[in-house]
Design an enzyme around this catalytic site. Sequence first.
Site, short mmCIF file in Angstrom:
data_model
loop_
_atom_site.label_atom_id
_atom_site.label_comp_id
_atom_site.label_asym_id
_atom_site.label_seq_id
_atom_site.Cartn_x
_atom_site.Cartn_y
_atom_site.Cartn_z
CG HIS A 1 -3.46 -1.22 -6.79
ND1 HIS A 1 -3.79 -0.57 -5.62
CD2 HIS A 1 -3.52 -2.54 -6.49
CE1 HIS A 1 -4.02 -1.46 -4.67
NE2 HIS A 1 -3.87 -2.67 -5.18
NE ARG B 1 -4.22 -1.57 0.23
CZ ARG B 1 -4.34 -2.68 -0.50
NH1 ARG B 1 -3.38 -3.02 -1.35
NH2 ARG B 1 -5.42 -3.43 -0.42
P1 NDP Z 1 -0.87 -11.49 5.18
O1 NDP Z 1 -1.77 -11.00 6.26
O2 NDP Z 1 -0.93 -12.92 4.81
O3 NDP Z 1 0.65 -11.15 5.55
C1 NDP Z 1 1.02 -9.99 6.20
C2 NDP Z 1 2.44 -10.14 6.69
O4 NDP Z 1 2.87 -8.91 7.27
C3 NDP Z 1 2.56 -11.22 7.81
O5 NDP Z 1 3.76 -11.92 7.67
C4 NDP Z 1 2.58 -10.36 9.08
O6 NDP Z 1 3.28 -10.97 10.15
C5 NDP Z 1 3.33 -9.15 8.60
N1 NDP Z 1 3.05 -8.00 9.45
C6 NDP Z 1 1.88 -7.38 9.68
N2 NDP Z 1 2.03 -6.33 10.52
C7 NDP Z 1 3.33 -6.30 10.84
C8 NDP Z 1 4.12 -5.47 11.67
N3 NDP Z 1 3.58 -4.45 12.34
N4 NDP Z 1 5.44 -5.73 11.78
C9 NDP Z 1 5.99 -6.77 11.11
N5 NDP Z 1 5.30 -7.61 10.30
C10 NDP Z 1 3.99 -7.37 10.17
O7 NDP Z 1 -1.16 -10.57 3.91
P2 NDP Z 1 -0.91 -10.89 2.37
O8 NDP Z 1 0.45 -11.46 2.22
O9 NDP Z 1 -2.04 -11.66 1.81
O10 NDP Z 1 -1.00 -9.43 1.73
C11 NDP Z 1 -0.13 -8.39 2.17
C12 NDP Z 1 -0.62 -7.06 1.65
O11 NDP Z 1 -0.40 -6.97 0.25
C13 NDP Z 1 -2.12 -6.80 1.79
O12 NDP Z 1 -2.45 -6.35 3.10
C14 NDP Z 1 -2.38 -5.75 0.74
O13 NDP Z 1 -2.25 -4.46 1.29
C15 NDP Z 1 -1.26 -5.96 -0.28
N6 NDP Z 1 -1.77 -6.42 -1.58
C16 NDP Z 1 -1.50 -5.67 -2.68
C17 NDP Z 1 -1.95 -6.08 -3.92
C18 NDP Z 1 -1.61 -5.31 -5.14
O14 NDP Z 1 -2.18 -5.57 -6.22
N7 NDP Z 1 -0.70 -4.37 -5.10
C19 NDP Z 1 -2.74 -7.30 -4.08
C20 NDP Z 1 -2.93 -8.02 -2.86
C21 NDP Z 1 -2.46 -7.58 -1.65
P3 NDP Z 1 2.77 -12.35 10.81
O15 NDP Z 1 3.02 -13.41 9.75
O16 NDP Z 1 3.64 -12.52 11.98
O17 NDP Z 1 1.32 -12.18 11.11
C1 OXD Z 2 -5.81 -6.35 -2.41
C2 OXD Z 2 -5.50 -5.49 -3.55
O1 OXD Z 2 -5.61 -5.94 -1.26
O2 OXD Z 2 -6.00 -5.78 -4.67
O3 OXD Z 2 -6.29 -7.46 -2.65
O4 OXD Z 2 -4.74 -4.53 -3.43
#
Ligand code: NDP
Ligand code: OXD
Length: 307
Positions: A270, A222
């Site tokens: 995006h 993001r």
């Molecule tokens: P997940 O919830 O599976 O993974 C999030 C990861 O971030 C986990 O490993 C989590 O740790 C870690 N995390 C969260 N908060 C913290 C913190 N404060 N400090 C350290 N580590 C942290 O999400 P996804 O992998 O499915 O997706 C990640 C992000 O990608 C989404 O939230 C979205 O914003 C973005 N996205 C973007 C897209 C695009 O088209 N550009 C498409 C899809 C998603 P832990 O494992 O310990 O919980």
């Molecule tokens: C998502 C995205 O969060 O599309 O799935 O960015």
Amino acid sequence: MKIAVYCQPDSATWIAALRRALPEAQIDRWSVALGGEADYAVVWKPPADVLPGLTRVKAVFNLGAGIDAIPDPYSIPRGVQLVRLDDAGMAEQMVEYVTYAALRCYREFGAYAGQQGDALWRPRSRLPKHEFIVGVLGAGVLGSAVARSLSSLKFPVRVWSRTMKQLAGVECFTGKEALGRFLGATRFLVCLLPLTAETRDFLDHARLSLLPPGAYLVNVARGALVVDDDLLSLLDSGHLSGATLDVFRDEPLPPQHPFWHHPRVVVTPHVSAVTLVKDSVEQIAAKIRRIEAGLPITGVVDREHGY
Ligand code: NDP
Ligand code: OXD
């Protein structure tokens, strides 16, 4: 079973696909009346008044991995599950995007494109691969898929996440104290953290400066995780060699934003991993069937941590 759908900008496609997947359900566009009767809701970028009116729902499904586009995600009663997409075809796309960016930076295709423009035949010296250390912030569904894939291409890969992970062939880090060590060696940083109160403005001048000179940033999570002016100043000073940015604080990225024409920035709109209708609807339908059967589901957002 009644399902209310509020999906920006196009509810109709989702309603049609959900009706095919759940023919037993009554599925319609959200209205105040339907919101009060619905058993489930499916939303993307709902306005602030949608969630508080969902008084009977068992679960709210968000049509994305990130829930930050929901104005107040916890305006639903405590017992109601807020469910995000987990993978649903996005991991494969994210792997493609980040792999391309990594290879483009490591093998300097941008520089060779510039040389070609000047008809310049000049092989460039290449960093030994063991020095091109990939660091992935966030090791969840998408971050761990990216880490595994780049590791399979024999890049040294490390991940940093809130809780400790174990990924074969990948060095895992957790905690604020380890962050300096993690960033200090990372030549190619991939941001796949969710946007939460804790991660907003995470990649500021202080943290980005910890990357070694010549490092690259890829932000596919993001826009608000990165402080734009801090990134620009580190690109302008030459400390960072480049940034590949798919997400922005304001989307669409305003035409006057300096990212558009910066020589060290690659902008995409995006698209690194788009929400796929078929995969997402199949996942939601399967989860609704599990909830109806009293079974647990994955992808439930943790209220305490906000993702
Ligand atoms: P997940 O919830 O599976 O993974 C999030 C990861 O971030 C986990 O490993 C989590 O740790 C870690 N995390 C969260 N908060 C913290 C913190 N404060 N400090 C350290 N580590 C942290 O999400 P996804 O992998 O499915 O997706 C990640 C992000 O990608 C989404 O939230 C979205 O914003 C973005 N996205 C973007 C897209 C695009 O088209 N550009 C498409 C899809 C998603 P832990 O494992 O310990 O919980
Ligand atoms: C998502 C995205 O969060 O599309 O799935 O960015």
